[in-house]
Design an enzyme around this catalytic site. Structure first.
Site, mmCIF file in Angstrom:
data_model
loop_
_atom_site.group_PDB
_atom_site.id
_atom_site.type_symbol
_atom_site.label_atom_id
_atom_site.label_comp_id
_atom_site.label_asym_id
_atom_site.label_seq_id
_atom_site.Cartn_x
_atom_site.Cartn_y
_atom_site.Cartn_z
ATOM 1 N N ASP A 1 48.537 49.355 43.140
ATOM 2 C CA ASP A 1 47.615 49.098 42.027
ATOM 3 C C ASP A 1 47.463 50.399 41.251
ATOM 4 O O ASP A 1 47.578 51.481 41.832
ATOM 5 C CB ASP A 1 46.243 48.623 42.536
ATOM 6 C CG ASP A 1 45.449 47.924 41.438
ATOM 7 O OD1 ASP A 1 45.362 46.682 41.453
ATOM 8 O OD2 ASP A 1 44.935 48.627 40.535
ATOM 9 N N ARG B 1 31.440 50.700 30.079
ATOM 10 C CA ARG B 1 32.283 51.381 31.063
ATOM 11 C C ARG B 1 32.494 52.846 30.683
ATOM 12 O O ARG B 1 32.569 53.712 31.552
ATOM 13 C CB ARG B 1 33.607 50.641 31.215
ATOM 14 C CG ARG B 1 33.393 49.274 31.878
ATOM 15 C CD ARG B 1 34.680 48.537 32.067
ATOM 16 N NE ARG B 1 34.469 47.252 32.706
ATOM 17 C CZ ARG B 1 35.448 46.534 33.234
ATOM 18 N NH1 ARG B 1 36.689 46.966 33.203
ATOM 19 N NH2 ARG B 1 35.190 45.368 33.801
HETATM 20 C C1 LIG Z 1 42.257 40.890 38.044
HETATM 21 S S1 LIG Z 1 42.933 41.983 39.268
HETATM 22 C C2 LIG Z 1 43.968 40.842 40.134
HETATM 23 C C3 LIG Z 1 44.142 41.170 41.604
HETATM 24 C C4 LIG Z 1 45.061 40.232 42.370
HETATM 25 N N1 LIG Z 1 46.442 40.320 41.883
HETATM 26 C C5 LIG Z 1 44.575 38.790 42.323
HETATM 27 O O1 LIG Z 1 45.127 38.005 41.533
HETATM 28 O O2 LIG Z 1 43.664 38.427 43.073
HETATM 29 C C6 LIG Z 1 44.100 42.893 38.269
HETATM 30 C C7 LIG Z 1 44.534 44.213 38.903
HETATM 31 O O3 LIG Z 1 45.669 44.710 38.179
HETATM 32 C C8 LIG Z 1 45.609 46.115 38.208
HETATM 33 N N2 LIG Z 1 46.515 46.661 37.169
HETATM 34 C C9 LIG Z 1 46.363 46.590 35.832
HETATM 35 N N3 LIG Z 1 47.391 47.191 35.209
HETATM 36 C C10 LIG Z 1 48.246 47.624 36.184
HETATM 37 C C11 LIG Z 1 49.496 48.300 36.166
HETATM 38 N N4 LIG Z 1 50.078 48.675 35.030
HETATM 39 N N5 LIG Z 1 50.079 48.580 37.351
HETATM 40 C C12 LIG Z 1 49.498 48.219 38.527
HETATM 41 N N6 LIG Z 1 48.295 47.595 38.603
HETATM 42 C C13 LIG Z 1 47.687 47.282 37.444
HETATM 43 C C14 LIG Z 1 44.129 46.411 38.004
HETATM 44 O O4 LIG Z 1 43.765 47.692 38.447
HETATM 45 C C15 LIG Z 1 43.473 45.290 38.823
HETATM 46 O O5 LIG Z 1 43.123 45.735 40.118
#
Ligand SMILES: C[S@@+](CC[C@H](N)C(=O)[O-])C[C@H]1O[C@@H](n2cnc3c(N)ncnc32)[C@H](O)[C@@H]1O
Length: 174
Positions: A138, A33
């Site tokens: 997000d 990445r």
């Molecule tokens: C694995 S995805 C899950 C998406 C959705 N909640 C689901 O369960 O289908 C995790 C998401 O969390 C976001 N994320 C990680 N740290 C975060 C933070 N501190 N604040 C907001 N979003 C965050 C990432 O960018 C990513 O898009």
């Protein structure tokens, strides 16, 4: 090639900016990445990149975007949505107050849109007219852009929608 010290700095920065903890089992993923980030920023020296990540807000955001994992699906772990329909929403409707729902890590939007479909269905099921609003956020600005567009390619053999979800009611086919 990233050395151990540089890898640690990357993990520390990511944790500091967004609370994401990358454990030691993922060096190959991090390296891959970071190489993509180097290509996107055109900064091929890792020490220069690391100092830019600290001082340049745009590069810092690109760094965050490059290291988040955005896996999502419509109705991912469907029991949560079913529980919302069976328990949380009817209890909230009974309070007779507007409902605000916060989806804090929405990725490309499938989760908040699944919440929205569940709410619309529950309102119909329980004959409720309580106003419901949903806010989704997000930390990754790229996925938020996709979520705002709300255009999806759905493979119904892979993504399983609940039996009550009438696709034609909630989506426009393009
Ligand atoms: C694995 S995805 C899950 C998406 C959705 N909640 C689901 O369960 O289908 C995790 C998401 O969390 C976001 N994320 C990680 N740290 C975060 C933070 N501190 N604040 C907001 N979003 C965050 C990432 O960018 C990513 O898009």
């Amino acid at each position: 090639m990233l050395d151990e010290n540089q890898l640690s700095l990357i993990k520390e920065k990511l944790y500091k900016y967004c609370g994401i903890f990358l454990n030691d089992s993922k060096p190959a993923m991090i390296k891959n990445r970071i190489y993509h980030l180097m290509r996107d920023t055109q900064i091929y020296n890792i020490d220069t990149l690391l100092s830019n990540i600290e001082s340049n807000a745009k590069i810092q955001q690109q760094f965050i975007n490059s290291l988040t994992t955005n896996k999502t699906d419509f109705f991912r772990e469907v029991f949560h949505f079913q529980d919302m329909i069976d328990r949380s929403l009817p209890a909230l409707f009974r309070l007779n107050k507007p409902i605000k729902i916060y989806c804090c890590a929405s990725s490309t939007g499938q989760e908040p849109y699944s919440i929205a479909m569940s709410v619309l269905y529950a309102k119909k099921l329980y004959k409720s007219s309580i106003p419901v609003s949903i806010v989704a956020t997000d930390i990754d600005t790229n996925v938020l852009q996709e979520a705002k567009e709300g255009i999806y390619t759905i493979d119904f053999k892979v993504e399983k929608f609940p039996h009550w979800c009438d696709i034609d009611e909630y989506f426009d086919a393009l």
